[in-house]
Scaffold this motif. Structure first.
Motif, PDB file in Angstrom:
ATOM      1  N   HIS B  10     -13.380  17.548  41.310  1.00 64.33           N
ATOM      2  CA  HIS B  10     -13.482  18.483  40.193  1.00 64.33           C
ATOM      3  C   HIS B  10     -14.465  17.941  39.168  1.00 64.33           C
ATOM      4  CE1 HIS B  10      -9.549  19.662  41.854  1.00 64.33           C
ATOM      5  NE2 HIS B  10      -9.783  20.848  41.333  1.00 64.33           N
ATOM      6  N   VAL B  11     -15.300  18.836  38.632  1.00 64.10           N
ATOM      7  CA  VAL B  11     -16.189  18.505  37.530  1.00 64.10           C
ATOM      8  C   VAL B  11     -16.050  19.612  36.482  1.00 64.10           C
ATOM      9  CG1 VAL B  11     -18.606  18.285  36.822  1.00 64.10           C
ATOM     10  CG2 VAL B  11     -17.819  17.187  38.928  1.00 64.10           C
ATOM     11  N   SER B  12     -15.923  19.207  35.233  1.00 64.49           N
ATOM     12  CA  SER B  12     -15.786  20.180  34.153  1.00 64.49           C
ATOM     13  C   SER B  12     -16.875  19.923  33.122  1.00 64.49           C
ATOM     14  CB  SER B  12     -14.400  20.055  33.504  1.00 64.49           C
ATOM     15  OG  SER B  12     -14.247  21.018  32.479  1.00 64.49           O
ATOM     16  N   VAL B  13     -17.620  20.964  32.754  1.00 65.14           N
ATOM     17  CA  VAL B  13     -18.694  20.830  31.764  1.00 65.14           C
ATOM     18  C   VAL B  13     -18.597  21.976  30.769  1.00 65.14           C
ATOM     19  CG1 VAL B  13     -20.209  19.694  33.432  1.00 65.14           C
ATOM     20  CG2 VAL B  13     -20.378  22.168  33.087  1.00 65.14           C
ATOM     21  N   SER B  14     -19.249  21.798  29.646  1.00 64.00           N
ATOM     22  CA  SER B  14     -19.365  22.881  28.668  1.00 64.00           C
ATOM     23  C   SER B  14     -20.629  23.681  28.957  1.00 64.00           C
ATOM     24  CB  SER B  14     -19.424  22.320  27.249  1.00 64.00           C
ATOM     25  OG  SER B  14     -18.231  21.623  26.938  1.00 64.00           O
ATOM     26  N   GLU B  15     -20.563  24.955  28.641  1.00 63.93           N
ATOM     27  CA  GLU B  15     -21.728  25.820  28.827  1.00 63.93           C
ATOM     28  C   GLU B  15     -22.909  25.253  28.050  1.00 63.93           C
ATOM     29  OE1 GLU B  15     -21.170  29.810  27.416  1.00 63.93           O
ATOM     30  OE2 GLU B  15     -22.562  30.651  28.867  1.00 63.93           O
ATOM     31  N   GLY B  16     -24.072  25.220  28.711  1.00 56.64           N
ATOM     32  CA  GLY B  16     -25.275  24.709  28.055  1.00 56.64           C
ATOM     33  C   GLY B  16     -25.518  23.227  28.257  1.00 56.64           C
ATOM     34  N   THR B  17     -24.565  22.511  28.829  1.00 55.33           N
ATOM     35  CA  THR B  17     -24.738  21.068  29.088  1.00 55.33           C
ATOM     36  C   THR B  17     -25.143  20.849  30.537  1.00 55.33           C
ATOM     37  OG1 THR B  17     -22.421  20.710  29.671  1.00 55.33           O
ATOM     38  CG2 THR B  17     -23.023  20.505  27.337  1.00 55.33           C
ATOM     39  N   ARG B 112     -15.227  21.325  42.870  1.00 57.93           N
ATOM     40  CA  ARG B 112     -14.987  22.528  42.069  1.00 57.93           C
ATOM     41  C   ARG B 112     -15.585  22.310  40.688  1.00 57.93           C
ATOM     42  NH1 ARG B 112     -12.575  27.168  42.463  1.00 57.93           N
ATOM     43  NH2 ARG B 112     -11.897  26.582  44.539  1.00 57.93           N
ATOM     44  N   LEU B 113     -16.514  23.164  40.316  1.00 56.98           N
ATOM     45  CA  LEU B 113     -17.154  23.080  39.005  1.00 56.98           C
ATOM     46  C   LEU B 113     -16.531  24.102  38.068  1.00 56.98           C
ATOM     47  CD1 LEU B 113     -19.443  22.039  37.134  1.00 56.98           C
ATOM     48  CD2 LEU B 113     -20.880  23.878  38.049  1.00 56.98           C
ATOM     49  N   ALA B 114     -16.024  23.614  36.954  1.00 56.41           N
ATOM     50  CA  ALA B 114     -15.512  24.480  35.885  1.00 56.41           C
ATOM     51  C   ALA B 114     -16.485  24.428  34.712  1.00 56.41           C
ATOM     52  CB  ALA B 114     -14.124  24.025  35.447  1.00 56.41           C
ATOM     53  N   VAL B 115     -16.776  25.580  34.125  1.00 53.42           N
ATOM     54  CA  VAL B 115     -17.685  25.656  32.979  1.00 53.42           C
ATOM     55  C   VAL B 115     -16.919  26.279  31.815  1.00 53.42           C
ATOM     56  CG1 VAL B 115     -19.887  26.510  32.096  1.00 53.42           C
ATOM     57  CG2 VAL B 115     -19.639  25.925  34.532  1.00 53.42           C
ATOM     58  N   HIS B 116     -16.834  25.545  30.713  1.00 52.66           N
ATOM     59  CA  HIS B 116     -16.076  25.999  29.555  1.00 52.66           C
ATOM     60  C   HIS B 116     -17.005  26.498  28.467  1.00 52.66           C
ATOM     61  CE1 HIS B 116     -12.503  24.317  31.383  1.00 52.66           C
ATOM     62  NE2 HIS B 116     -13.147  23.192  31.594  1.00 52.66           N
TER      63      HIS B 116
END
Lengths: 114, 117
Positions: B10-17, B112-116
């Motif tokens: 799992h990888v989680s990032v913020s939108e724009g990063t 799994r990429l999550a974008v917050h």
């Protein structure tokens, strides 16, 4: 056009039913594949057709029966399935089966066996 | 035998990063490598492929990957994440010497990429 189409999108069948999944490509590809994908897992290869002949059967139970009527079409006939066969079934195609060509995947058929 | 390891489930990032999805491969010869993306309840879409040409490969939707033979890596990057990038990503190596004489795709376990927002 790099499209592989699959029908139906969803299928619910009982353990005594007979149904078929269909796949079609018009890219002139000579290799076609069936994969099974369980939730949160990568696809698992089931069958490989090369020039309309079955080349590989990855020890798939006989309740799954593939068919390649012509170079553009691939069917998967289903009979007497088990609940554990519920999965996403993906079809793919590539220029041929021997070289490192990319495979193009269809959207899949979501199968539920009750 | 060929194999591929995706280092993060799992990888989680913020939108724009920036996005970095890591993949290491094992191969006894020059491999062909691919990245595929799968959005929920969809099929797999080819993002990009490496087949021994340029080591920096550009794909669709702003993604790129760099083949590093010395590190046996093929990491996927994107400068700026978008909400629509949220999906499952598969690193794949081809095995042209699999049993049966055909070019088999060997899949990694997926990231799994999550974008917050």
């Amino acid at each position: 056009d790099t499209e592989v189409t699959q029908t139906p999108k969803h299928l619910v069948m009982g353990m005594t039913n007979k149904k078929s999944l269909k796949c079609e490509q018009h890219m002139g590809h000579r290799a076609m594949y069936w994969y099974k994908q369980k939730a949160k897992k990568p696809p698992e290869l089931m069958f490989v057709y090369s020039y309309e002949k079955l080349s590989i059967n990855e020890s798939v139970p006989s309740r799954f029966s593939p068919e390649c009527p012509n170079s553009s079409l691939l069917n998967l006939h289903l009979h007497a399935l088990q609940p554990e066969d519920s999965a996403l079934y993906l079809c793919a195609s590539s220029q041929d089966a021997q070289n490192s060509y990319e495979q193009y995947f269809g959207p899949g058929t979501r199968l539920t066996v009750t | 035998a060929q194999s591929v390891t995706q280092l993060d489930s799992h990888v989680s990032v913020s939108e724009g990063t920036p996005v970095l999805l890591r993949c290491n491969y094992s191969s006894s010869y020059s491999p062909s490598l691919f990245w595929y993306v799968q959005h929920p309840n969809k099929g797999l879409q080819l993002l990009l492929k490496y087949t021994s040409a340029a080591t920096l490969v550009k794909g669709i939707n702003g993604f790129e990957a760099e083949f590093k033979k010395s590190e046996t890596s093929f990491h996927l990057t994107k400068p700026s994440a978008h909400m629509s990038d949220a999906a499952e990503y598969f690193c794949v190596v081809s095995d042209p010497f699999s049993s049966g004489g055909y070019n088999k795709l060997i899949f990694g376990a997926g990231t799994r990429l999550a974008v917050h927002p």
